[in-house]
Design a protein around this motif. Structure first.
Motif, PDB file in Angstrom:
ATOM      1  N   ARG A  82      -7.206  -0.503   5.434  1.00  0.00           N
ATOM      2  CA  ARG A  82      -8.563   0.041   5.345  1.00  0.00           C
ATOM      3  C   ARG A  82      -8.571   1.488   4.837  1.00  0.00           C
ATOM      4  NH1 ARG A  82     -11.961  -3.705   8.055  1.00  0.00           N
ATOM      5  NH2 ARG A  82     -10.819  -5.663   7.783  1.00  0.00           N
ATOM      6  N   ASN A 233     -10.461 -11.933  14.582  1.00  0.00           N
ATOM      7  CA  ASN A 233     -11.744 -11.233  14.485  1.00  0.00           C
ATOM      8  C   ASN A 233     -12.296 -11.264  13.057  1.00  0.00           C
ATOM      9  OD1 ASN A 233     -13.925  -9.741  15.347  1.00  0.00           O
ATOM     10  ND2 ASN A 233     -12.711  -8.009  16.106  1.00  0.00           N
ATOM     11  N   ASP A 235     -13.247 -10.394   9.499  1.00  0.00           N
ATOM     12  CA  ASP A 235     -12.619  -9.581   8.446  1.00  0.00           C
ATOM     13  C   ASP A 235     -11.222  -9.085   8.800  1.00  0.00           C
ATOM     14  OD1 ASP A 235     -14.829  -9.846   6.761  1.00  0.00           O
ATOM     15  OD2 ASP A 235     -15.777  -8.004   7.469  1.00  0.00           O
ATOM     16  N   ASN A 236     -10.607  -9.668   9.815  1.00  0.00           N
ATOM     17  CA  ASN A 236      -9.297  -9.171  10.268  1.00  0.00           C
ATOM     18  C   ASN A 236      -8.150  -9.884   9.567  1.00  0.00           C
ATOM     19  OD1 ASN A 236      -7.300  -7.833  11.646  1.00  0.00           O
ATOM     20  ND2 ASN A 236      -7.599  -8.922  13.575  1.00  0.00           N
ATOM     21  N   GLY A 239      -4.687  -8.866  11.069  1.00  0.00           N
ATOM     22  CA  GLY A 239      -4.310  -9.575  12.295  1.00  0.00           C
ATOM     23  C   GLY A 239      -3.816 -10.976  12.014  1.00  0.00           C
TER      24      GLY A 239
END
Length: 250
Positions: A82, A233, A235-236, A239
């Motif tokens: 990000r 989650n 837009d994760n 992860g």
């Protein structure tokens, strides 16, 4: 510090190539290093098999490069997630060998250009639509940097399901699948119904009004009748890539 680096130091002391004093200096920040605005967890590679990942959103370029400078002394790989163009440009001015992936908003720094593959099989990243590619690429790059062989198939959502079936062999051959979808979030259920492998579903915030920023896709994936699905989650992608790597490694 990763396991290989620690073994190298210990072997150098044992062979008489490194003094105890210099080894002690090298191990001074084996656990946590406090640099004021961050406590860098140098021990994470030993505990978890991969170094701490820098979340770029909300940090200044100076803070990011400051953390990287300390990590680069001990780690083989650094991931920044990000991070936008302007901050990435500032980071790359100090780490010229790092690579910025604009589609995923990630920076990847590698001490070695071709790190050893650690995964047992292939991880396949699938996106429902072209608009889901940024999240899919975040998953792809994370899994790749963690030492996996990764393949991708983009824009094969349920609106044209025949596109997905053209890649049936690749889907069946994957050890772990990451399926990224916005809108109604249906694709992970379809893919999971085709295979016996674990499927990690990633809802995205792509969609109109009642998609509610990805909540509709999230709820659909959580309610899937395909029992081999786990959901991360909204837009994760990071992860999902991390979890897929752990599954593919053990």
């Amino acid at each position: 510090m990763n396991e290989n680096a620690l073994i190298k130091i210990l072997c150098s002391v044992s062979d008489g190539k490194l003094s105890v004093e210099n080894a002690l200096k090298a191990l001074t920040h084996l656990n946590v290093e406090d640099i004021g605005y961050a406590h860098i967890d140098h021990n994470r590679s030993l505990r978890k098999g991969f170094p701490e990942v820098i979340f770029g959103e909300g940090k200044t370029a100076e803070q990011i490069t400051g953390i990287m400078e300390k990590m680069a002394l001990q780690e083989d790989n650094i991931l920044i997630t990000r991070i936008n163009h302007s901050k990435a440009d500032a980071v790359l001015s100090k780490f010229a060998d790092a690579v910025y992936h604009a589609d995923a908003k990630m920076i990847v720094w590698k001490k070695q250009k071709n790190p050893e593959i650690q995964g047992r099989g292939k991880i396949l990243v699938i996106s429902a639509g072209t608009s889901d590619i940024p999240v899919a690429m975040e998953a792809y790059l994370t899994a790749q940097t963690m030492g996996n062989e990764v393949e991708s198939v983009f824009d094969v959502g349920v609106a044209g399901i025949h596109r997905l079936f053209d890649h049936s062999k690749m889907i069946r051959d994957a050890s772990v699948l990451i399926v990224v979808a916005g809108m109604e979030g249906a694709l992970p259920s379809v893919v999971a119904g085709m295979v016996s492998r674990p499927v990690i579903a990633v809802p995205t915030s792509v969609g109109y009004g009642v998609s509610m920023g990805g909540l509709t896709a999230l709820f659909a994936m959580l309610n899937s009748c395909s029992s081999n699905i786990a959901v991360v989650n909204i837009d994760n992608g990071f992860g999902a890539g991390y979890m897929a790597s752990i599954i593919n490694r053990d």
